[in-house]
Scaffold this motif. Sequence first.
Motif, PDB file in Angstrom:
ATOM      1  N   SER B   2       0.847  -1.203   0.000  1.00  0.00           N
ATOM      2  CA  SER B   2       0.000   0.000   0.000  1.00  0.00           C
ATOM      3  C   SER B   2       0.875   1.243   0.000  1.00  0.00           C
ATOM      4  CB  SER B   2      -0.884   0.001   1.249  1.00  0.00           C
ATOM      5  OG  SER B   2      -1.465   1.276   1.407  1.00  0.00           O
ATOM      6  N   LEU B   3       0.406   2.281  -0.639  1.00  0.00           N
ATOM      7  CA  LEU B   3       1.156   3.547  -0.661  1.00  0.00           C
ATOM      8  C   LEU B   3       0.854   4.397   0.576  1.00  0.00           C
ATOM      9  CD1 LEU B   3       0.793   4.570  -4.425  1.00  0.00           C
ATOM     10  CD2 LEU B   3       2.836   3.690  -3.280  1.00  0.00           C
ATOM     11  N   VAL B  86      -3.112  15.666  -9.129  1.00  0.00           N
ATOM     12  CA  VAL B  86      -3.437  14.674  -8.100  1.00  0.00           C
ATOM     13  C   VAL B  86      -3.067  13.287  -8.635  1.00  0.00           C
ATOM     14  CG1 VAL B  86      -5.138  13.958  -6.405  1.00  0.00           C
ATOM     15  CG2 VAL B  86      -5.372  16.185  -7.492  1.00  0.00           C
ATOM     16  N   ASN B  87      -3.326  13.083  -9.917  1.00  0.00           N
ATOM     17  CA  ASN B  87      -2.906  11.844 -10.573  1.00  0.00           C
ATOM     18  C   ASN B  87      -1.378  11.718 -10.550  1.00  0.00           C
ATOM     19  OD1 ASN B  87      -4.300   9.659 -12.196  1.00  0.00           O
ATOM     20  ND2 ASN B  87      -2.670  10.217 -13.628  1.00  0.00           N
ATOM     21  N   SER B  88      -0.687  12.834 -10.820  1.00  0.00           N
ATOM     22  CA  SER B  88       0.782  12.851 -10.784  1.00  0.00           C
ATOM     23  C   SER B  88       1.288  12.521  -9.391  1.00  0.00           C
ATOM     24  CB  SER B  88       1.329  14.230 -11.143  1.00  0.00           C
ATOM     25  OG  SER B  88       0.939  14.611 -12.426  1.00  0.00           O
ATOM     26  N   MET B  89       0.570  13.013  -8.396  1.00  0.00           N
ATOM     27  CA  MET B  89       0.963  12.763  -7.013  1.00  0.00           C
ATOM     28  C   MET B  89       0.910  11.261  -6.730  1.00  0.00           C
ATOM     29  SD  MET B  89      -0.067  12.225  -3.736  1.00  0.00           S
ATOM     30  CE  MET B  89      -1.834  12.231  -3.976  1.00  0.00           C
ATOM     31  N   GLN B  90      -0.097  10.573  -7.309  1.00  0.00           N
ATOM     32  CA  GLN B  90      -0.169   9.116  -7.178  1.00  0.00           C
ATOM     33  C   GLN B  90       1.043   8.465  -7.863  1.00  0.00           C
ATOM     34  OE1 GLN B  90      -3.255   7.097  -9.504  1.00  0.00           O
ATOM     35  NE2 GLN B  90      -3.485   5.597  -7.904  1.00  0.00           N
ATOM     36  N   ALA B  92       3.917   9.863  -8.507  1.00  0.00           N
ATOM     37  CA  ALA B  92       5.131  10.224  -7.771  1.00  0.00           C
ATOM     38  C   ALA B  92       5.288   9.343  -6.544  1.00  0.00           C
ATOM     39  CB  ALA B  92       5.087  11.700  -7.385  1.00  0.00           C
ATOM     40  N   ALA B  93       4.174   9.126  -5.843  1.00  0.00           N
ATOM     41  CA  ALA B  93       4.227   8.278  -4.651  1.00  0.00           C
ATOM     42  C   ALA B  93       4.682   6.869  -5.026  1.00  0.00           C
ATOM     43  CB  ALA B  93       2.854   8.247  -3.974  1.00  0.00           C
ATOM     44  N   ALA B  94       4.180   6.360  -6.151  1.00  0.00           N
ATOM     45  CA  ALA B  94       4.566   5.016  -6.601  1.00  0.00           C
ATOM     46  C   ALA B  94       6.030   4.983  -7.019  1.00  0.00           C
ATOM     47  CB  ALA B  94       3.661   4.580  -7.759  1.00  0.00           C
ATOM     48  N   ALA B  95       6.448   5.978  -7.807  1.00  0.00           N
ATOM     49  CA  ALA B  95       7.832   6.004  -8.299  1.00  0.00           C
ATOM     50  C   ALA B  95       8.823   6.169  -7.140  1.00  0.00           C
ATOM     51  CB  ALA B  95       8.007   7.132  -9.315  1.00  0.00           C
ATOM     52  N   LEU B  96       8.488   7.028  -6.189  1.00  0.00           N
ATOM     53  CA  LEU B  96       9.347   7.211  -5.010  1.00  0.00           C
ATOM     54  C   LEU B  96       9.434   5.910  -4.215  1.00  0.00           C
ATOM     55  CD1 LEU B  96       8.036  10.700  -3.820  1.00  0.00           C
ATOM     56  CD2 LEU B  96      10.405  10.232  -4.509  1.00  0.00           C
ATOM     57  N   SER B  97       8.287   5.280  -4.014  1.00  0.00           N
ATOM     58  CA  SER B  97       8.246   4.066  -3.203  1.00  0.00           C
ATOM     59  C   SER B  97       9.047   2.932  -3.821  1.00  0.00           C
ATOM     60  CB  SER B  97       6.794   3.618  -2.979  1.00  0.00           C
ATOM     61  OG  SER B  97       6.095   4.603  -2.263  1.00  0.00           O
ATOM     62  N   LEU B  98       9.107   2.909  -5.155  1.00  0.00           N
ATOM     63  CA  LEU B  98       9.858   1.866  -5.861  1.00  0.00           C
ATOM     64  C   LEU B  98      11.323   2.253  -6.064  1.00  0.00           C
ATOM     65  CD1 LEU B  98       7.212   0.869  -8.562  1.00  0.00           C
ATOM     66  CD2 LEU B  98       7.977  -0.525  -6.634  1.00  0.00           C
ATOM     67  N   VAL B 226       3.809  16.509   5.335  1.00  0.00           N
ATOM     68  CA  VAL B 226       2.400  16.131   5.194  1.00  0.00           C
ATOM     69  C   VAL B 226       2.350  14.842   4.379  1.00  0.00           C
ATOM     70  CG1 VAL B 226       0.215  16.766   4.104  1.00  0.00           C
ATOM     71  CG2 VAL B 226       1.497  18.460   5.429  1.00  0.00           C
ATOM     72  N   TYR B 227       1.774  13.804   4.962  1.00  0.00           N
ATOM     73  CA  TYR B 227       1.849  12.471   4.374  1.00  0.00           C
ATOM     74  C   TYR B 227       0.683  12.172   3.448  1.00  0.00           C
ATOM     75  CZ  TYR B 227       5.568  11.706   7.715  1.00  0.00           C
ATOM     76  OH  TYR B 227       6.740  11.825   8.412  1.00  0.00           O
ATOM     77  N   MET B 228       1.005  11.440   2.384  1.00  0.00           N
ATOM     78  CA  MET B 228      -0.022  10.955   1.462  1.00  0.00           C
ATOM     79  C   MET B 228      -0.551   9.642   2.032  1.00  0.00           C
ATOM     80  SD  MET B 228      -1.394   9.183  -1.078  1.00  0.00           S
ATOM     81  CE  MET B 228      -0.261   8.121  -1.956  1.00  0.00           C
ATOM     82  N   LEU B 229      -1.803   9.659   2.468  1.00  0.00           N
ATOM     83  CA  LEU B 229      -2.373   8.476   3.130  1.00  0.00           C
ATOM     84  C   LEU B 229      -3.211   7.625   2.184  1.00  0.00           C
ATOM     85  CD1 LEU B 229      -3.593  10.068   6.494  1.00  0.00           C
ATOM     86  CD2 LEU B 229      -1.400   8.967   5.997  1.00  0.00           C
ATOM     87  N   GLY B 230      -3.777   8.250   1.155  1.00  0.00           N
ATOM     88  CA  GLY B 230      -4.635   7.479   0.260  1.00  0.00           C
ATOM     89  C   GLY B 230      -4.839   8.215  -1.048  1.00  0.00           C
TER      90      GLY B 230
END
Lengths: 153, 379
Positions: B2-3, B86-90, B92-98, B226-230
Amino acid sequence: MLELPDHTEHLKDDILAEQQNNNNLETPGPLQTFEENLAKGEFRIQQCKDCGQHVFYPRLLCHHCGSNALKWVAVSGKGVVYSSAVVRQRPEKGGDYNISLIDLEEGPRLMSRVVDVDPEEVAIGMQVSAHVGMINDKPAVLFYNKEQGDKEW
Amino acid sequence: MSLRGETAVVGVGLTEFGGLPGHSHMEIMAKAIDKAITDAGIHKDEIDGIFSANFVEMLTPLTVAEYLGINPTYMDGTNTGGSVFVNSMQSAAAALSLGLCNVALICYGSNSATGPFTHPPAMHTVEDVYRPRNPITPYALAANRHMHEFGTTKEQLAEVAVSARAWAQLNPAATMRDPLSVEDVVNARMIVDPLGKFDCCLISDGGAAMIMVRKDRAQDFPKKPVYMLGVGSRTDHNLISCMPDLTTTAAKEAAAAAFAMAGVSPADIDVVELYDAFTINTILFLEDMGFCEKGEGGAFVSNGNIAPGGSLPVNTNGGGLSCVHPGMYGMFLMIEAVQQLRGECGERQVDNAKLAACNGSGGFLASQVSAIFGTQETL
């Protein structure tokens, strides 16, 4: 490596023709076919041979079931106004006009104009019927609240 | 995986709003990027992920990389309309996490108010011939259908604009701060009935930028992370004639996905930032995201309920209706959420805000991307 001249524009037609031959694309795509039908005064939409549902706008693939077997069919032309809006425009530019979304009896919804009543009088739920007319110098499907003859599609 | 909570916003930057004459969209974007970099306390060379899109050029991430003089490891120029950031933020969160990038920059700039008017690339569609005056008409059609099905009134639509203006009056950066009444909105010149002048968003110059990193580094920056929770992204059409139901947007599913990832519900949310291109948007998204029942949005926004002092603070910067709307607003609503959760919002600050819900809308109510942000204690 293939040497291409600086200007290859003159080759484009030959290349396109060869590709069309190879891909068997002598007939135009569905969107152009729809417009060619309109230019002949015919309003036709597609129906899927596999799932039986109607498809609009014209496509190569059925967006209901994914089949590529779509055929052109006549429609009853009967529809109901799903929603309607009045675009305000200065009289010298042609005045106000109506934009509606019409649900066809066959299922699909399309954008059009209801043209025989005042733009503000077009109401959701109104029964309308389709005719091919001209709008902005192009053939288009337009809708009338009252029957305009008994043209068959 | 989960992100949820895996990434955080550590820098934001906003330009002045309104008219920035003589500036290109890239120059306006650069002003915002400069502010975001300063806010995060980083050097531009630390940025290795670029997420950017707009209406006036195709290869935006390349332009941004060149302009900044950097050679990123990850670029994303996806365009879903105004929801895209907002889509980019998703993404970015995925790319950062990987680990595909380590410092992500999401950015936008526009000179749509003072620059040369630029049409988006033309699409040849079956709707063109009717001249539907996009983008206003699709929203007018949605508003009319909502009024028909649920008895929503023009006065209730007007309440959205009046509430947005009340928030803008508390925001020194907002463009439109004069008093506005329901009567003003209802009696204003009609543009596309049932939408009048004050039911429509502004046309502004403006830029915005945001820096995100993984959670393991989130504490290493000057500002409160500020954290991205969902997050959830959905779309159900492009042409308005292909929208299945004009009174229910894909935000219903997008928000459900975002809330599920975050593990919170609408009742937990302290502040809401929605893409209010037109007054009907706010009503639709409040319903679709679950802040009220479908059809009850008109009543929900009435009597100051979403205005300062109301039960649910919505569009606390003044929104696209009264604060700023440079063509694609999705970036600005996320930054307002971040600043509310940091506690930086001065007179308009929502007390003790810990959880913010956002919804970006792209195309004609088509692409919907919802996101939930939270403070450290919500992790």
